[in-house]
Design a protein around this motif. Structure first.
Motif, PDB file in Angstrom:
ATOM      1  N   GLY A  41     -10.915   4.020  -9.666  1.00 47.47           N
ATOM      2  CA  GLY A  41     -11.894   4.182  -9.371  1.00 47.47           C
ATOM      3  C   GLY A  41     -13.432   3.318  -9.030  1.00 47.47           C
ATOM      4  O   GLY A  41     -13.829   3.896  -9.320  1.00 47.47           O
ATOM      5  N   ALA A  42     -12.778   1.910  -9.343  1.00 53.95           N
ATOM      6  CA  ALA A  42     -13.672   1.018  -9.317  1.00 53.95           C
ATOM      7  C   ALA A  42     -13.922   0.720  -7.804  1.00 53.95           C
ATOM      8  O   ALA A  42     -15.163  -0.010  -7.397  1.00 53.95           O
ATOM      9  N   GLY A  43     -13.663   1.517  -6.600  1.00 54.92           N
ATOM     10  CA  GLY A  43     -14.309   1.369  -5.380  1.00 54.92           C
ATOM     11  C   GLY A  43     -13.613   0.369  -4.739  1.00 54.92           C
ATOM     12  O   GLY A  43     -13.833   0.340  -3.458  1.00 54.92           O
ATOM     13  N   LYS A  44     -12.076   0.646  -4.930  1.00 56.20           N
ATOM     14  CA  LYS A  44     -11.138  -0.607  -3.560  1.00 56.20           C
ATOM     15  C   LYS A  44     -10.666  -0.426  -2.680  1.00 56.20           C
ATOM     16  O   LYS A  44     -11.061  -1.147  -1.024  1.00 56.20           O
ATOM     17  N   THR A  45     -10.637   1.089  -2.595  1.00 57.42           N
ATOM     18  CA  THR A  45     -10.301   1.314  -1.721  1.00 57.42           C
ATOM     19  C   THR A  45     -11.421   1.905  -0.833  1.00 57.42           C
ATOM     20  O   THR A  45     -11.644   1.746   0.491  1.00 57.42           O
ATOM     21  N   THR A  46     -12.636   1.751  -1.438  1.00 57.94           N
ATOM     22  CA  THR A  46     -13.667   2.404  -0.258  1.00 57.94           C
ATOM     23  C   THR A  46     -14.437   1.361   0.082  1.00 57.94           C
ATOM     24  O   THR A  46     -14.834   1.100   1.733  1.00 57.94           O
ATOM     25  N   LEU A  47     -13.354   0.123  -0.021  1.00 61.64           N
ATOM     26  CA  LEU A  47     -14.240  -1.322   0.447  1.00 61.64           C
ATOM     27  C   LEU A  47     -13.211  -1.345   0.956  1.00 61.64           C
ATOM     28  O   LEU A  47     -13.956  -2.304   1.969  1.00 61.64           O
ATOM     29  N   LEU A  48     -12.110  -1.337   1.138  1.00 63.39           N
ATOM     30  CA  LEU A  48     -11.118  -1.499   2.107  1.00 63.39           C
ATOM     31  C   LEU A  48     -11.606  -0.460   3.282  1.00 63.39           C
ATOM     32  O   LEU A  48     -11.415  -0.897   4.857  1.00 63.39           O
ATOM     33  N   SER A  49     -12.346   0.711   3.247  1.00 61.92           N
ATOM     34  CA  SER A  49     -12.335   1.398   4.380  1.00 61.92           C
ATOM     35  C   SER A  49     -13.546   1.163   5.257  1.00 61.92           C
ATOM     36  O   SER A  49     -13.452   1.248   5.725  1.00 61.92           O
ATOM     37  N   LEU A  50     -14.732  -0.159   4.376  1.00 64.04           N
ATOM     38  CA  LEU A  50     -15.840  -0.539   5.055  1.00 64.04           C
ATOM     39  C   LEU A  50     -15.041  -1.379   6.158  1.00 64.04           C
ATOM     40  O   LEU A  50     -15.669  -1.401   7.503  1.00 64.04           O
ATOM     41  N   LEU A  51     -14.582  -2.781   5.182  1.00 61.32           N
ATOM     42  CA  LEU A  51     -13.822  -3.538   5.937  1.00 61.32           C
ATOM     43  C   LEU A  51     -13.068  -3.086   7.247  1.00 61.32           C
ATOM     44  O   LEU A  51     -12.906  -4.323   8.274  1.00 61.32           O
ATOM     45  N   ALA A  52     -12.883  -1.683   7.398  1.00 64.57           N
ATOM     46  CA  ALA A  52     -11.694  -1.717   8.350  1.00 64.57           C
ATOM     47  C   ALA A  52     -12.702  -0.784   9.865  1.00 64.57           C
ATOM     48  O   ALA A  52     -12.244  -0.474  10.219  1.00 64.57           O
TER      49      ALA A  52
END
Length: 179
Positions: A41-52
């Motif tokens: 829930g820290a936002g890792k996947t969200t950050l990666l989706s921004l990067l992608a």
């Protein structure tokens, strides 16, 4: 796109009234492997989706070689973002699924993909939704590796894999990096 440099500058993402990522800046240099650690829930996947390029930040920017990622086809086609996704409804045979993905990946290496199918011992004629979770994870890893994208992002792609499959995955990532 050769040797991409990724930069996040004052990156913020808000969804409704919740701030998911707040004023994050970093630079990722080319020809390196990076890991992203954090609690659930820290936002890792969200950050990666921004990067992608899957999401647009609320403010700030994420760029590859100075170009914005979001809705930039020339950049996005050079990014492979692989997540752990259960394929319950996809009845395409593995071979057809891989062929479909290859259509949208300009650097896709079919020979390498078939080599990995053999290494992971995947049944090429089986429908995706009949493969075990670990086999589906291996199929996604194959896509990530065989896409030969200059930027490859694995977001917990190994989930569900047994120890021998994880070992193949780790060795292939390191072999690709070394080459």
């Amino acid at each position: 796109m050769i040797d991409p440099v990724i930069e996040a500058k004052q990156l913020t993402l808000r969804i409704s009234d919740k701030t998911i990522i707040d004023n994050v800046s970093f630079t990722l240099e080319q020809n390196k492997i990076y890991g992203l650690l954090g609690r659930n829930g820290a936002g890792k996947t969200t950050l990666l989706s921004l990067l992608a390029g899957f999401r647009n930040p609320t403010s700030g920017a994420i760029t590859v070689n100075g170009e914005d990622v979001f809705e930039n086809g020339a950049i996005v086609e050079n990014i492979s973002f692989i997540r752990d996704v259960k394929m319950d409804s996809d009845s395409d045979r593995l071979e057809d699924y891989l062929k479909g993905v290859a259509l949208f990946r300009p650097h896709f290496d079919w020979e390498y993909a078939m080599n990995l199918v053999e290494r992971f011992k995947l049944p090429i004629d089986s429908p995706m939704n009949e493969l075990s979770r670990g086999m589906q994870s291996a199929a996604h890893v194959i896509i990530g590796l065989a896409s030969r994208a200059p930027i490859t992002i694995f977001d917990e792609a190994y989930l569900g894999m047994d120890a021998p499959a994880r070992d193949i995955f780790y060795k292939e990532v390191l072999n690709e990096y070394m080459e």
